[in-house]
Design a protein around this motif. Structure first.
Motif, PDB file in Angstrom:
ATOM      1  N   ASN A 187       0.859  -1.288   0.086  1.00  0.00           N
ATOM      2  CA  ASN A 187       0.074   0.144  -0.060  1.00  0.00           C
ATOM      3  C   ASN A 187       0.943   1.607  -0.239  1.00  0.00           C
ATOM      4  N   LEU A 188       1.649   1.148   1.174  1.00  0.00           N
ATOM      5  CA  LEU A 188       2.979   2.384   0.503  1.00  0.00           C
ATOM      6  C   LEU A 188       3.483   2.539  -1.097  1.00  0.00           C
ATOM      7  N   ASN A 189       3.541   1.306  -1.838  1.00  0.00           N
ATOM      8  CA  ASN A 189       4.709   1.580  -3.431  1.00  0.00           C
ATOM      9  C   ASN A 189       3.294   2.363  -3.521  1.00  0.00           C
ATOM     10  N   LYS A 190       2.104   2.073  -3.781  1.00  0.00           N
ATOM     11  CA  LYS A 190       0.645   2.358  -3.957  1.00  0.00           C
ATOM     12  C   LYS A 190       0.470   3.753  -4.073  1.00  0.00           C
ATOM     13  N   TYR A 191       0.333   3.730  -3.037  1.00  0.00           N
ATOM     14  CA  TYR A 191       0.590   5.207  -2.540  1.00  0.00           C
ATOM     15  C   TYR A 191       1.506   6.176  -2.803  1.00  0.00           C
ATOM     16  N   LEU A 192       2.771   5.758  -2.692  1.00  0.00           N
ATOM     17  CA  LEU A 192       3.405   6.998  -3.287  1.00  0.00           C
ATOM     18  C   LEU A 192       3.270   7.067  -5.470  1.00  0.00           C
ATOM     19  N   THR A 193       2.942   6.141  -5.456  1.00  0.00           N
ATOM     20  CA  THR A 193       2.865   5.938  -7.428  1.00  0.00           C
ATOM     21  C   THR A 193       1.345   6.242  -7.576  1.00  0.00           C
ATOM     22  N   GLU A 194       0.548   6.727  -6.847  1.00  0.00           N
ATOM     23  CA  GLU A 194      -0.676   7.353  -7.063  1.00  0.00           C
ATOM     24  C   GLU A 194      -0.611   9.014  -6.749  1.00  0.00           C
ATOM     25  N   GLU A 195      -0.367   9.086  -5.605  1.00  0.00           N
ATOM     26  CA  GLU A 195       0.273  10.731  -5.349  1.00  0.00           C
ATOM     27  C   GLU A 195       1.068  10.914  -6.362  1.00  0.00           C
ATOM     28  N   LYS A 196       2.443  10.376  -7.404  1.00  0.00           N
ATOM     29  CA  LYS A 196       3.481  10.788  -7.905  1.00  0.00           C
ATOM     30  C   LYS A 196       4.130  11.318  -7.074  1.00  0.00           C
ATOM     31  N   LEU A 197       5.253  10.841  -5.689  1.00  0.00           N
ATOM     32  CA  LEU A 197       5.964  11.628  -4.971  1.00  0.00           C
ATOM     33  C   LEU A 197       7.342  11.251  -5.353  1.00  0.00           C
ATOM     34  N   ASP A 198       8.197  11.805  -6.481  1.00  0.00           N
ATOM     35  CA  ASP A 198       8.925  11.409  -6.976  1.00  0.00           C
ATOM     36  C   ASP A 198      10.260  11.286  -5.809  1.00  0.00           C
ATOM     37  N   VAL A 199      10.423   9.887  -5.447  1.00  0.00           N
ATOM     38  CA  VAL A 199      11.100  10.015  -3.807  1.00  0.00           C
ATOM     39  C   VAL A 199      12.929   9.678  -3.977  1.00  0.00           C
ATOM     40  N   LEU A 200      14.125   9.768  -3.672  1.00  0.00           N
ATOM     41  CA  LEU A 200      15.222   9.243  -3.719  1.00  0.00           C
ATOM     42  C   LEU A 200      15.337   8.310  -2.780  1.00  0.00           C
ATOM     43  N   GLY A 201      16.032   7.088  -3.435  1.00  0.00           N
ATOM     44  CA  GLY A 201      16.143   6.217  -2.614  1.00  0.00           C
ATOM     45  C   GLY A 201      14.948   5.676  -1.860  1.00  0.00           C
ATOM     46  N   ASN A 202      15.126   4.612  -0.663  1.00  0.00           N
ATOM     47  CA  ASN A 202      13.636   4.259  -0.287  1.00  0.00           C
ATOM     48  C   ASN A 202      13.039   5.097   1.223  1.00  0.00           C
ATOM     49  N   PRO A 203      11.436   4.123   1.075  1.00  0.00           N
ATOM     50  CA  PRO A 203      11.173   5.503   2.451  1.00  0.00           C
ATOM     51  C   PRO A 203      11.912   4.596   3.551  1.00  0.00           C
ATOM     52  N   LEU A 204      11.823   5.560   4.552  1.00  0.00           N
ATOM     53  CA  LEU A 204      12.963   4.806   6.018  1.00  0.00           C
ATOM     54  C   LEU A 204      12.051   4.762   7.221  1.00  0.00           C
ATOM     55  N   PRO A 205      11.737   3.035   7.468  1.00  0.00           N
ATOM     56  CA  PRO A 205      10.732   3.623   9.077  1.00  0.00           C
ATOM     57  C   PRO A 205      11.285   4.271  10.673  1.00  0.00           C
ATOM     58  N   LYS A 206      10.695   5.240  11.041  1.00  0.00           N
ATOM     59  CA  LYS A 206      10.811   5.973  11.953  1.00  0.00           C
ATOM     60  C   LYS A 206      11.353   4.488  13.121  1.00  0.00           C
ATOM     61  N   GLN A 207      12.476   4.692  14.099  1.00  0.00           N
ATOM     62  CA  GLN A 207      11.943   3.979  14.900  1.00  0.00           C
ATOM     63  C   GLN A 207      11.355   4.088  16.164  1.00  0.00           C
ATOM     64  N   GLN A 208      10.192   3.091  16.395  1.00  0.00           N
ATOM     65  CA  GLN A 208       9.471   3.418  17.733  1.00  0.00           C
ATOM     66  C   GLN A 208       9.928   2.884  18.698  1.00  0.00           C
ATOM     67  N   ASP A 209      10.333   2.765  20.082  1.00  0.00           N
ATOM     68  CA  ASP A 209      10.433   3.145  20.969  1.00  0.00           C
ATOM     69  C   ASP A 209       9.166   2.229  21.900  1.00  0.00           C
ATOM     70  N   ASN A 210       9.145   0.721  22.559  1.00  0.00           N
ATOM     71  CA  ASN A 210       8.398   0.154  22.743  1.00  0.00           C
ATOM     72  C   ASN A 210       6.801  -0.515  21.636  1.00  0.00           C
ATOM     73  N   PHE A 211       7.159  -0.629  20.686  1.00  0.00           N
ATOM     74  CA  PHE A 211       6.326  -0.945  19.982  1.00  0.00           C
ATOM     75  C   PHE A 211       5.722  -2.276  20.247  1.00  0.00           C
ATOM     76  N   ASP A 212       4.355  -2.353  20.645  1.00  0.00           N
ATOM     77  CA  ASP A 212       4.194  -3.343  21.107  1.00  0.00           C
ATOM     78  C   ASP A 212       2.881  -4.189  19.473  1.00  0.00           C
ATOM     79  N   TRP A 213       3.235  -5.194  20.213  1.00  0.00           N
ATOM     80  CA  TRP A 213       2.708  -6.158  18.388  1.00  0.00           C
ATOM     81  C   TRP A 213       0.917  -6.632  18.814  1.00  0.00           C
ATOM     82  N   ASP A 214       1.007  -6.633  20.855  1.00  0.00           N
ATOM     83  CA  ASP A 214       0.311  -7.465  21.057  1.00  0.00           C
ATOM     84  C   ASP A 214      -1.143  -6.093  21.057  1.00  0.00           C
ATOM     85  N   LYS A 215      -0.674  -5.055  20.358  1.00  0.00           N
ATOM     86  CA  LYS A 215      -2.432  -4.817  20.641  1.00  0.00           C
ATOM     87  C   LYS A 215      -2.879  -5.148  19.327  1.00  0.00           C
ATOM     88  N   GLU A 216      -4.099  -3.681  18.742  1.00  0.00           N
ATOM     89  CA  GLU A 216      -5.045  -4.535  16.970  1.00  0.00           C
ATOM     90  C   GLU A 216      -4.972  -3.674  16.432  1.00  0.00           C
TER      91      GLU A 216
END
Length: 440
Positions: A74-103
Protein backbone atom coordinates in the motif's frame (compact mmCIF):
# COMPACT_ATOMS: atom_id res chain seq x y z
CA UNK A 1 -5.92 1.43 6.34
CA UNK A 2 -5.22 5.15 6.23
CA UNK A 3 -2.12 6.78 4.71
CA UNK A 4 -1.35 10.47 5.12
CA UNK A 5 1.63 12.68 4.31
CA UNK A 6 3.15 15.43 6.43
CA UNK A 7 5.38 17.79 4.42
CA UNK A 8 8.43 18.78 6.49
CA UNK A 9 10.01 20.98 3.81
CA UNK A 10 10.46 20.88 0.02
CA UNK A 11 12.79 17.89 0.18
CA UNK A 12 11.57 15.93 3.20
CA UNK A 13 8.24 14.43 4.21
CA UNK A 14 6.84 11.86 6.64
CA UNK A 15 4.21 9.33 5.58
CA UNK A 16 1.99 7.95 8.33
CA UNK A 17 0.36 4.54 7.89
CA UNK A 18 -2.49 3.57 10.22
CA UNK A 19 -3.50 -0.13 10.16
CA UNK A 20 -6.54 -1.52 11.94
CA UNK A 21 -7.46 -5.09 12.85
CA UNK A 22 -9.95 -5.20 9.97
CA UNK A 23 -7.10 -4.67 7.49
CA UNK A 24 -5.23 -7.85 8.39
CA UNK A 25 -7.36 -10.21 10.52
CA UNK A 26 -9.09 -12.18 7.74
CA UNK A 27 -5.81 -12.91 6.02
CA UNK A 28 -4.06 -13.90 9.27
CA UNK A 29 -6.93 -16.23 10.21
CA UNK A 30 -6.88 -17.90 6.79
CA UNK A 31 -3.12 -18.53 7.00
CA UNK A 32 -3.39 -19.95 10.54
CA UNK A 33 -6.19 -22.31 9.42
CA UNK A 34 -3.92 -23.57 6.63
CA UNK A 35 -1.15 -24.05 9.19
CA UNK A 36 -3.57 -26.09 11.30
CA UNK A 37 -4.30 -28.44 8.38
CA UNK A 38 -0.60 -29.12 7.84
CA UNK A 39 0.73 -29.00 11.40
CA UNK A 40 2.46 -32.09 12.87
CA UNK A 41 2.49 -31.69 16.67
CA UNK A 42 3.07 -34.68 18.98
CA UNK A 43 -0.16 -35.75 20.73
CA UNK A 44 -2.48 -34.54 17.97
CA UNK A 45 -3.60 -36.04 14.71
CA UNK A 46 -2.70 -34.11 11.58
CA UNK A 47 -5.32 -31.43 11.00
CA UNK A 48 -6.77 -31.77 14.52
CA UNK A 49 -4.41 -29.45 16.43
CA UNK A 50 -6.46 -26.89 18.41
CA UNK A 51 -6.52 -23.50 16.65
CA UNK A 52 -5.63 -21.81 19.93
CA UNK A 53 -2.36 -23.74 20.06
CA UNK A 54 -1.58 -22.80 16.42
CA UNK A 55 -2.24 -19.13 17.23
CA UNK A 56 0.00 -19.32 20.27
CA UNK A 57 2.88 -20.84 18.25
CA UNK A 58 2.59 -18.98 14.96
CA UNK A 59 0.12 -16.13 15.43
CA UNK A 60 2.63 -13.34 16.18
CA UNK A 61 4.97 -14.26 13.28
CA UNK A 62 2.08 -14.46 10.79
CA UNK A 63 0.68 -11.14 12.06
CA UNK A 64 4.04 -9.36 11.67
CA UNK A 65 4.54 -10.82 8.19
CA UNK A 66 1.07 -9.84 6.96
CA UNK A 67 1.27 -6.31 8.37
CA UNK A 68 4.64 -5.78 6.68
CA UNK A 69 3.21 -7.01 3.36
CA UNK A 70 0.26 -4.65 3.75
CA UNK A 71 2.59 -1.73 4.42
CA UNK A 72 4.87 -2.52 1.47
CA UNK A 73 2.07 -2.99 -1.06
CA UNK A 74 0.00 0.00 0.00
CA UNK A 75 2.90 2.38 0.58
CA UNK A 76 4.26 1.72 -2.93
CA UNK A 77 0.76 2.17 -4.36
CA UNK A 78 0.35 5.45 -2.44
CA UNK A 79 3.68 6.86 -3.71
CA UNK A 80 2.69 5.98 -7.30
CA UNK A 81 -0.82 7.42 -7.05
CA UNK A 82 0.40 10.61 -5.41
CA UNK A 83 3.19 10.90 -7.99
CA UNK A 84 5.82 11.40 -5.32
CA UNK A 85 9.33 11.40 -6.82
CA UNK A 86 11.35 9.90 -3.98
CA UNK A 87 15.09 9.35 -3.65
CA UNK A 88 16.21 6.04 -2.20
CA UNK A 89 13.43 4.19 -0.36
CA UNK A 90 11.13 5.19 2.53
CA UNK A 91 12.94 4.82 5.87
CA UNK A 92 10.88 3.53 8.83
CA UNK A 93 11.09 5.81 11.87
CA UNK A 94 12.27 4.07 15.02
CA UNK A 95 9.46 3.54 17.55
CA UNK A 96 10.46 2.68 21.11
CA UNK A 97 8.39 0.07 22.96
CA UNK A 98 6.40 -0.91 19.88
CA UNK A 99 3.66 -3.33 20.96
CA UNK A 100 2.61 -6.08 18.54
CA UNK A 101 -0.06 -7.24 21.02
CA UNK A 102 -2.26 -4.26 20.18
CA UNK A 103 -4.94 -4.56 17.52
CA UNK A 104 -4.25 -1.30 15.68
CA UNK A 105 -0.82 -0.11 14.55
CA UNK A 106 0.70 3.21 13.50
CA UNK A 107 3.88 3.47 11.45
CA UNK A 108 5.86 6.44 10.15
CA UNK A 109 8.25 6.57 7.22
CA UNK A 110 10.69 9.31 6.24
CA UNK A 111 10.80 10.30 2.57
CA UNK A 112 13.57 12.10 0.71
CA UNK A 113 12.00 13.97 -2.21
CA UNK A 114 13.64 14.77 -5.53
CA UNK A 115 14.18 18.51 -6.02
CA UNK A 116 12.42 20.63 -8.63
CA UNK A 117 14.75 22.30 -11.16
CA UNK A 118 15.12 23.23 -14.82
CA UNK A 119 17.92 22.36 -17.28
CA UNK A 120 18.17 24.96 -20.08
CA UNK A 121 19.92 23.17 -22.96
CA UNK A 122 21.01 26.44 -24.58
CA UNK A 123 24.13 26.85 -22.45
CA UNK A 124 25.43 30.34 -21.65
CA UNK A 125 28.98 29.25 -22.34
CA UNK A 126 29.85 27.76 -25.73
CA UNK A 127 31.16 24.20 -25.37
CA UNK A 128 33.87 23.01 -27.75
CA UNK A 129 32.89 20.27 -30.17
CA UNK A 130 36.01 18.84 -31.76
CA UNK A 131 35.99 17.85 -35.43
CA UNK A 132 38.99 15.55 -35.83
CA UNK A 133 40.37 15.38 -39.35
CA UNK A 134 42.80 12.93 -40.88
CA UNK A 135 45.60 15.07 -42.31
CA UNK A 136 47.94 14.18 -45.19
CA UNK A 137 50.71 13.01 -42.83
CA UNK A 138 48.39 10.56 -41.05
CA UNK A 139 46.95 9.21 -44.32
CA UNK A 140 50.41 8.73 -45.85
CA UNK A 141 51.61 6.93 -42.69
CA UNK A 142 48.57 4.64 -42.84
CA UNK A 143 49.24 3.84 -46.50
CA UNK A 144 52.84 3.01 -45.58
CA UNK A 145 51.68 0.76 -42.72
CA UNK A 146 49.33 -1.10 -45.07
CA UNK A 147 52.12 -1.59 -47.61
CA UNK A 148 54.44 -2.92 -44.91
CA UNK A 149 51.76 -5.16 -43.39
CA UNK A 150 50.93 -6.77 -46.74
CA UNK A 151 54.48 -6.65 -48.09
CA UNK A 152 56.86 -9.60 -48.33
CA UNK A 153 60.05 -10.33 -46.39
CA UNK A 154 63.32 -10.38 -48.30
CA UNK A 155 66.36 -11.90 -46.62
CA UNK A 156 69.46 -9.72 -46.27
CA UNK A 157 73.05 -10.37 -45.33
CA UNK A 158 73.64 -7.10 -43.45
CA UNK A 159 71.48 -4.96 -41.13
CA UNK A 160 69.96 -1.78 -42.61
CA UNK A 161 67.91 1.00 -40.97
CA UNK A 162 64.41 -0.38 -41.67
CA UNK A 163 65.08 -4.09 -41.31
CA UNK A 164 63.44 -6.66 -39.05
CA UNK A 165 65.89 -8.74 -37.00
CA UNK A 166 64.96 -12.10 -35.53
CA UNK A 167 67.21 -13.30 -32.75
CA UNK A 168 67.54 -14.23 -29.08
CA UNK A 169 67.71 -11.80 -26.15
CA UNK A 170 69.63 -13.05 -23.09
CA UNK A 171 70.42 -11.92 -19.55
CA UNK A 172 71.22 -14.73 -17.13
CA UNK A 173 70.73 -12.70 -13.91
CA UNK A 174 67.19 -11.69 -14.90
CA UNK A 175 66.40 -15.12 -16.37
CA UNK A 176 65.85 -13.67 -19.85
CA UNK A 177 66.24 -16.05 -22.80
CA UNK A 178 63.70 -15.10 -25.45
CA UNK A 179 63.56 -15.37 -29.23
CA UNK A 180 61.77 -12.41 -30.79
CA UNK A 181 61.66 -10.09 -33.81
CA UNK A 182 63.04 -6.57 -33.40
CA UNK A 183 61.82 -3.94 -35.88
CA UNK A 184 64.52 -1.31 -36.22
CA UNK A 185 62.05 1.51 -36.89
CA UNK A 186 60.76 0.89 -33.34
CA UNK A 187 64.23 1.42 -31.79
CA UNK A 188 64.42 4.80 -30.03
CA UNK A 189 68.00 4.67 -28.71
CA UNK A 190 70.41 6.00 -31.38
CA UNK A 191 73.42 4.33 -29.76
CA UNK A 192 71.67 0.94 -29.90
CA UNK A 193 70.59 1.53 -33.51
CA UNK A 194 74.13 2.39 -34.58
CA UNK A 195 75.43 -0.72 -32.81
CA UNK A 196 73.06 -2.90 -34.85
CA UNK A 197 73.61 -1.31 -38.28
CA UNK A 198 75.95 -3.31 -40.50
CA UNK A 199 75.85 -6.45 -38.34
CA UNK A 200 75.39 -9.92 -39.84
CA UNK A 201 73.69 -13.21 -38.94
CA UNK A 202 75.49 -14.76 -35.97
CA UNK A 203 76.71 -11.43 -34.55
CA UNK A 204 75.91 -10.60 -30.91
CA UNK A 205 75.24 -7.01 -29.80
CA UNK A 206 74.97 -5.79 -26.19
CA UNK A 207 71.96 -3.45 -25.77
CA UNK A 208 70.86 -1.36 -22.79
CA UNK A 209 67.12 -1.68 -22.14
CA UNK A 210 66.66 1.89 -20.85
CA UNK A 211 64.82 3.85 -23.56
CA UNK A 212 65.61 1.13 -26.06
CA UNK A 213 62.22 1.12 -27.84
CA UNK A 214 59.69 3.81 -28.69
CA UNK A 215 56.87 2.19 -26.71
CA UNK A 216 57.25 0.64 -23.24
CA UNK A 217 55.02 -2.36 -24.03
CA UNK A 218 57.32 -3.40 -26.91
CA UNK A 219 60.19 -4.05 -24.49
CA UNK A 220 58.12 -6.59 -22.53
CA UNK A 221 57.33 -8.39 -25.80
CA UNK A 222 60.88 -8.74 -27.11
CA UNK A 223 62.31 -9.76 -23.72
CA UNK A 224 59.46 -12.19 -22.91
CA UNK A 225 58.72 -10.59 -19.52
CA UNK A 226 55.72 -8.94 -17.89
CA UNK A 227 54.88 -5.28 -18.47
CA UNK A 228 55.39 -4.64 -14.75
CA UNK A 229 58.90 -6.05 -14.87
CA UNK A 230 59.71 -4.10 -18.05
CA UNK A 231 58.79 -0.81 -16.37
CA UNK A 232 61.89 1.14 -15.39
CA UNK A 233 64.07 -1.88 -16.30
CA UNK A 234 67.69 -0.83 -16.82
CA UNK A 235 69.92 -3.78 -17.68
CA UNK A 236 72.17 -4.93 -20.50
CA UNK A 237 70.99 -7.77 -22.71
CA UNK A 238 72.85 -9.74 -25.35
CA UNK A 239 71.04 -9.93 -28.69
CA UNK A 240 72.25 -12.61 -31.09
CA UNK A 241 71.06 -12.08 -34.68
CA UNK A 242 69.60 -15.16 -36.40
CA UNK A 243 67.74 -13.59 -39.36
CA UNK A 244 67.89 -10.26 -41.16
CA UNK A 245 64.84 -9.37 -43.28
CA UNK A 246 63.74 -6.32 -45.17
CA UNK A 247 60.00 -5.90 -45.60
CA UNK A 248 59.43 -5.04 -49.22
CA UNK A 249 56.31 -2.84 -49.40
CA UNK A 250 53.28 -4.23 -51.21
CA UNK A 251 52.38 -2.55 -54.49
CA UNK A 252 49.36 -0.26 -54.45
CA UNK A 253 47.46 -2.26 -57.05
CA UNK A 254 43.98 -3.74 -57.53
CA UNK A 255 44.98 -7.02 -55.90
CA UNK A 256 45.81 -5.20 -52.66
CA UNK A 257 42.70 -2.96 -52.84
CA UNK A 258 40.45 -6.01 -53.31
CA UNK A 259 42.14 -7.78 -50.39
CA UNK A 260 41.49 -4.77 -48.14
CA UNK A 261 37.95 -3.74 -49.15
CA UNK A 262 36.44 -6.40 -51.39
CA UNK A 263 36.33 -6.65 -55.20
CA UNK A 264 36.34 -3.32 -57.09
CA UNK A 265 35.33 -1.24 -54.03
CA UNK A 266 38.51 0.84 -54.28
CA UNK A 267 40.20 1.23 -57.67
CA UNK A 268 43.10 3.67 -57.25
CA UNK A 269 45.60 5.10 -54.77
CA UNK A 270 43.53 8.28 -54.66
CA UNK A 271 40.39 6.29 -53.73
CA UNK A 272 42.42 4.34 -51.15
CA UNK A 273 43.45 7.57 -49.43
CA UNK A 274 39.90 8.89 -49.57
CA UNK A 275 38.65 5.66 -47.98
CA UNK A 276 41.33 5.82 -45.25
CA UNK A 277 40.37 9.44 -44.54
CA UNK A 278 36.66 8.59 -44.40
CA UNK A 279 37.12 5.52 -42.16
CA UNK A 280 39.56 7.30 -39.84
CA UNK A 281 37.33 10.32 -39.38
CA UNK A 282 34.35 8.05 -38.68
CA UNK A 283 36.34 6.45 -35.86
CA UNK A 284 37.51 9.85 -34.64
CA UNK A 285 33.88 11.00 -34.49
CA UNK A 286 33.20 8.47 -31.71
CA UNK A 287 36.03 9.94 -29.61
CA UNK A 288 34.92 13.47 -30.38
CA UNK A 289 31.31 12.66 -29.41
CA UNK A 290 32.41 11.02 -26.14
CA UNK A 291 34.44 14.13 -25.31
CA UNK A 292 31.40 16.29 -26.08
CA UNK A 293 29.16 14.14 -23.88
CA UNK A 294 31.66 14.36 -21.00
CA UNK A 295 32.03 18.13 -21.35
CA UNK A 296 28.28 18.81 -21.53
CA UNK A 297 27.75 16.51 -18.53
CA UNK A 298 30.34 18.42 -16.49
CA UNK A 299 28.80 21.75 -17.54
CA UNK A 300 25.32 20.72 -16.41
CA UNK A 301 26.59 19.35 -13.09
CA UNK A 302 28.48 22.59 -12.39
CA UNK A 303 25.73 24.96 -13.56
CA UNK A 304 22.46 23.28 -12.53
CA UNK A 305 21.89 24.30 -8.94
CA UNK A 306 19.51 22.46 -6.61
CA UNK A 307 19.48 21.16 -3.06
CA UNK A 308 19.31 17.49 -2.10
CA UNK A 309 17.86 15.91 1.07
CA UNK A 310 21.41 15.16 2.21
CA UNK A 311 20.48 14.24 5.79
CA UNK A 312 17.93 11.69 4.62
CA UNK A 313 20.25 10.25 1.96
CA UNK A 314 23.09 9.90 4.47
CA UNK A 315 20.82 7.98 6.87
CA UNK A 316 19.56 5.87 3.96
CA UNK A 317 23.14 4.93 3.00
CA UNK A 318 23.92 4.20 6.66
CA UNK A 319 20.95 1.90 7.21
CA UNK A 320 20.43 0.10 3.89
CA UNK A 321 23.94 -0.95 2.82
CA UNK A 322 25.29 -4.49 2.92
CA UNK A 323 27.20 -3.64 6.11
CA UNK A 324 26.12 -1.24 8.86
CA UNK A 325 27.99 2.06 8.69
CA UNK A 326 28.78 4.70 11.27
CA UNK A 327 27.38 8.18 10.68
CA UNK A 328 30.85 9.37 9.67
CA UNK A 329 31.29 6.52 7.17
CA UNK A 330 27.84 7.17 5.71
CA UNK A 331 28.68 10.88 5.30
CA UNK A 332 31.86 9.96 3.43
CA UNK A 333 29.93 7.58 1.13
CA UNK A 334 27.32 10.26 0.45
CA UNK A 335 30.04 12.78 -0.45
CA UNK A 336 31.51 10.28 -2.95
CA UNK A 337 28.16 9.54 -4.60
CA UNK A 338 26.61 13.03 -4.61
CA UNK A 339 28.01 14.11 -7.99
CA UNK A 340 26.75 10.91 -9.66
CA UNK A 341 23.32 11.32 -8.07
CA UNK A 342 23.10 14.91 -9.26
CA UNK A 343 23.82 13.87 -12.84
CA UNK A 344 21.32 11.00 -12.67
CA UNK A 345 18.65 13.55 -11.74
CA UNK A 346 19.80 16.01 -14.42
CA UNK A 347 19.94 13.31 -17.10
CA UNK A 348 16.50 12.00 -16.07
CA UNK A 349 15.10 15.52 -16.30
CA UNK A 350 16.58 16.04 -19.80
CA UNK A 351 15.24 12.66 -20.98
CA UNK A 352 11.74 13.36 -19.63
CA UNK A 353 11.58 16.99 -20.83
CA UNK A 354 12.60 15.95 -24.35
CA UNK A 355 10.56 12.73 -24.42
CA UNK A 356 13.57 10.58 -25.32
CA UNK A 357 12.55 6.92 -25.50
CA UNK A 358 14.11 3.66 -26.59
CA UNK A 359 11.90 1.25 -28.51
CA UNK A 360 12.82 -2.43 -28.74
CA UNK A 361 13.00 -2.35 -32.56
CA UNK A 362 15.56 0.45 -32.59
CA UNK A 363 17.54 -1.25 -29.79
CA UNK A 364 17.68 -4.37 -31.96
CA UNK A 365 18.88 -2.36 -34.97
CA UNK A 366 21.50 -0.72 -32.76
CA UNK A 367 22.64 -4.17 -31.56
CA UNK A 368 22.89 -5.38 -35.17
CA UNK A 369 25.05 -2.40 -36.09
CA UNK A 370 27.32 -3.11 -33.13
CA UNK A 371 27.58 -6.80 -34.08
CA UNK A 372 28.29 -5.91 -37.72
CA UNK A 373 31.18 -3.63 -36.75
CA UNK A 374 32.66 -6.37 -34.57
CA UNK A 375 32.40 -8.92 -37.38
CA UNK A 376 34.14 -6.49 -39.75
CA UNK A 377 37.17 -6.47 -37.44
CA UNK A 378 37.54 -10.19 -38.15
CA UNK A 379 37.19 -9.81 -41.92
CA UNK A 380 33.44 -10.55 -42.19
CA UNK A 381 32.49 -7.47 -44.17
CA UNK A 382 29.11 -8.52 -45.60
CA UNK A 383 27.20 -10.71 -43.12
CA UNK A 384 23.71 -11.89 -44.06
CA UNK A 385 20.76 -10.00 -42.55
CA UNK A 386 19.33 -13.25 -41.16
CA UNK A 387 22.61 -14.03 -39.41
CA UNK A 388 22.73 -10.54 -37.85
CA UNK A 389 19.10 -10.87 -36.77
CA UNK A 390 19.71 -14.22 -35.07
CA UNK A 391 22.81 -13.00 -33.21
CA UNK A 392 21.03 -9.82 -32.09
CA UNK A 393 18.09 -11.87 -30.77
CA UNK A 394 20.48 -14.02 -28.71
CA UNK A 395 22.33 -10.96 -27.38
CA UNK A 396 19.10 -9.24 -26.35
CA UNK A 397 17.95 -12.31 -24.42
CA UNK A 398 20.64 -11.38 -21.87
CA UNK A 399 19.36 -8.64 -19.54
CA UNK A 400 22.88 -7.39 -18.78
CA UNK A 401 23.48 -6.89 -22.50
CA UNK A 402 20.11 -5.15 -22.88
CA UNK A 403 21.10 -2.74 -20.10
CA UNK A 404 24.54 -2.09 -21.57
CA UNK A 405 23.28 -1.51 -25.12
CA UNK A 406 20.37 0.63 -23.89
CA UNK A 407 22.81 2.88 -22.04
CA UNK A 408 24.97 3.21 -25.16
CA UNK A 409 21.95 4.00 -27.35
CA UNK A 410 20.67 6.55 -24.82
CA UNK A 411 24.10 8.22 -24.84
CA UNK A 412 23.88 8.45 -28.65
CA UNK A 413 20.43 10.03 -28.41
CA UNK A 414 21.67 12.55 -25.82
CA UNK A 415 24.67 13.43 -28.00
CA UNK A 416 22.31 14.06 -30.96
CA UNK A 417 20.14 16.27 -28.74
CA UNK A 418 23.15 18.23 -27.48
CA UNK A 419 24.45 18.76 -31.03
CA UNK A 420 21.06 20.23 -31.92
CA UNK A 421 20.30 22.29 -28.80
CA UNK A 422 23.48 23.09 -26.84
CA UNK A 423 25.55 26.20 -27.62
CA UNK A 424 28.56 24.62 -29.37
CA UNK A 425 31.65 25.94 -31.08
CA UNK A 426 33.30 23.61 -33.60
CA UNK A 427 37.06 23.27 -33.50
CA UNK A 428 38.81 21.41 -36.32
CA UNK A 429 41.98 19.59 -35.22
CA UNK A 430 44.22 16.76 -36.31
CA UNK A 431 44.11 13.62 -34.19
CA UNK A 432 47.60 14.36 -32.86
CA UNK A 433 46.55 17.84 -31.69
CA UNK A 434 43.28 16.46 -30.27
CA UNK A 435 45.24 14.04 -28.09
CA UNK A 436 47.62 16.81 -26.93
CA UNK A 437 44.80 19.22 -26.15
CA UNK A 438 42.43 16.79 -24.46
CA UNK A 439 44.77 14.37 -22.72
CA UNK A 440 47.87 16.50 -22.33
Amino acid sequence: MNITKEQIDELNAVVKVAITKDDYQDKVDAILKDYRKQANIPGFRKGQVPLGLIKKQYGKAVLVDEVNKLIQDNLNKYLTEEKLDVLGNPLPKQQDNFDWDKENFDFEFELGLAPSFEVPLKTKKAITHYKIVADKKMIDEQVERIQRQYGKLVQKSEVGKKDELTGTFKNEEEGIDNKATLELDKVANKKALNALLGKKVGDTVVLNTKGLLKEEYLLAGVLGITSEKAKELTIEVEFTIEEINEREPAELNQELFDKLFGPDTVKSEKELKERIKEDSEKQFEQQSDQKLLNDVTEYFIENTKFELPSGFLTRWIQLTGEKPLTEEQASEEYAKSEKGLRYQLIEGKIINDNDIQIQFDELKEFAKGFIKSQMAQFGQLNPQEEELDNIATRVLSNQDEVKRLSEQLMSQKLISLYKEKVNLKTKEVTYENFVKEVYG
